[in-house]
Design a protein around this motif. Structure first.
Motif, PDB file in Angstrom:
ATOM      1  N   TYR A 155      11.236  11.034  -0.996  1.00 32.37           N
ATOM      2  CA  TYR A 155       9.901  11.579  -1.832  1.00 32.37           C
ATOM      3  C   TYR A 155      10.498  11.875  -3.335  1.00 32.37           C
ATOM      4  CZ  TYR A 155       5.873  14.003  -3.317  1.00 32.37           C
ATOM      5  OH  TYR A 155       4.780  14.318  -4.059  1.00 32.37           O
ATOM      6  N   GLU A 159       9.195   9.458  -6.298  1.00 26.65           N
ATOM      7  CA  GLU A 159       8.044  10.075  -7.284  1.00 26.65           C
ATOM      8  C   GLU A 159       8.416  10.221  -8.845  1.00 26.65           C
ATOM      9  OE1 GLU A 159       6.770  14.010  -6.857  1.00 26.65           O
ATOM     10  OE2 GLU A 159       8.660  15.005  -7.048  1.00 26.65           O
ATOM     11  N   LEU A 220       3.099   9.910  -1.137  1.00 27.73           N
ATOM     12  CA  LEU A 220       2.840   9.606  -2.431  1.00 27.73           C
ATOM     13  C   LEU A 220       1.242   8.901  -2.458  1.00 27.73           C
ATOM     14  CD1 LEU A 220       6.264   7.741  -3.419  1.00 27.73           C
ATOM     15  CD2 LEU A 220       5.027   9.873  -4.881  1.00 27.73           C
ATOM     16  N   GLU A 227      -0.997   3.534  -5.090  1.00 25.18           N
ATOM     17  CA  GLU A 227       0.353   3.128  -5.145  1.00 25.18           C
ATOM     18  C   GLU A 227       0.813   1.761  -4.698  1.00 25.18           C
ATOM     19  OE1 GLU A 227       2.605   5.031  -6.767  1.00 25.18           O
ATOM     20  OE2 GLU A 227       1.853   6.992  -6.629  1.00 25.18           O
TER      21      GLU A 227
END
Length: 311
Positions: A155, A159, A220, A227
């Motif tokens: 993550y 990100e 996310l 996304e």
């Protein structure tokens, strides 16, 4: 996405990619099952159909012809969500949105259609960009899953913003076809996920190795449901380049299927492309497990307007 009036048409959900209209200079080299190998501008690519992934479990799927040779596809799911995709006359995805039952629209990808007006051939948009200059350590640009000690690393890595300023929005297909454009986005190499020689199958044990990256995607998506993640398939150098392109494409598709079926990642947030033996991780012509791999990039900033404006 739905305001323009279209003419309803009957098209089978498994419309074959071999029947698509092609730009000038694009030649069909070979058909391998449900994959088509194309050549243009000294580049060889594989094309496949994402309809089986997008349509699975749908309540209804219908199509409408729009002006300029474009086609709109509407996938209706049992929960009332609609996935609306507009393709140009060559089958390129130029717009895709998720529309909730309440009417909220999440734009997953959007490209200015003027980039395709009177475009007689496919060209690499990376030709408009300067040479890549990476000013960060490799570990901050490519994350090898075998080096991950904490699943939160996925993550933290995904990100992060692109490694350079995004010059314009690209279509999903432009990103797939342009190595220079793809390189703007950081990459996760899932080198702990093992494929047997010549196989695109993933065992249940191997699927569990996707848990960390799937959790990162889920986090996310909670922040931004629009996304988009590109899943790249790769092979070793054994076999013909054309067969390896098809095999790598099936590997990418298999990972996308696993992320959806085992972890609930919506299929519209995933796009896939195989690159065969073109990008070997280990430079060898022999069988090599490290070369039989998949990679994941978060390409939202390249294809979606809100994300792009933030970088």
């Amino acid at each position: 996405m739905t305001e323009e009036k279209g003419k309803r048409v009957e098209v089978a959900p498994d419309e074959n990619v071999r029947d698509r209209q092609r730009p000038q200079g694009v030649n069909v080299l070979r058909e391998l099952g449900d994959r088509v190998i194309l050549q243009f501008n000294n580049q060889t690519i594989v094309e496949s159909n994402d309809a089986p992934r997008m349509h699975r479990g749908a309540r209804n799927v219908y199509y409408e012809d729009l002006s300029g040779g474009r086609r709109r596809e509407i996938v209706e799911r049992d929960n009332g969500i609609q996935i609306v995709t507009i393709r140009n006359r060559y089958g390129d995805v130029i717009q895709r949105s998720r529309i909730t039952p309440e009417g909220r629209e999440y734009i997953l990808s959007y490209v200015d259609e003027r980039n395709y007006e009177n475009d007689g051939d496919w060209r690499d948009p990376g030709d408009d960009l300067p040479p890549m200059r990476l000013n960060i350590p490799r570990r901050d640009y490519i994350l090898d899953s075998e080096d991950v000690e904490d699943e939160d690393d996925y993550y933290t890595f995904l990100e992060q913003p692109p490694v350079e300023k995004v010059q314009r929005l690209y279509s999903i297909d432009e990103v797939k076809r342009s190595a220079r454009v793809r390189d703007i986005a950081r990459r996760v190499d899932l080198d702990t996920l093992n494929f047997e020689f010549g196989s695109a199958s993933i065992s249940d044990e191997e699927v569990q190795k996707l848990d960390g990256v799937a959790n990162a995607m889920e986090k996310l998506l909670k922040k931004n449901p629009a996304e988009t993640f590109l899943i790249e398939g790769h092979t070793d150098a054994v076999g013909t380049p054309e067969a390896n392109l098809a095999l790598s494409d099936r590997r990418a598709e298999a990972v996308a299927e696993a992320l959806t079926n085992a972890f609930g990642i919506p299929p519209e947030n995933l796009t896939t492309q195989g690159y065969g033996e073109e990008y070997l991780k280990v430079d060898t012509s022999g069988p090599n497990r490290e070369n039989r791999r998949v990679a994941i990039r978060r390409i939202t900033s390249l294809v979606a307007p809100v994300a792009s404006s933030e970088n």
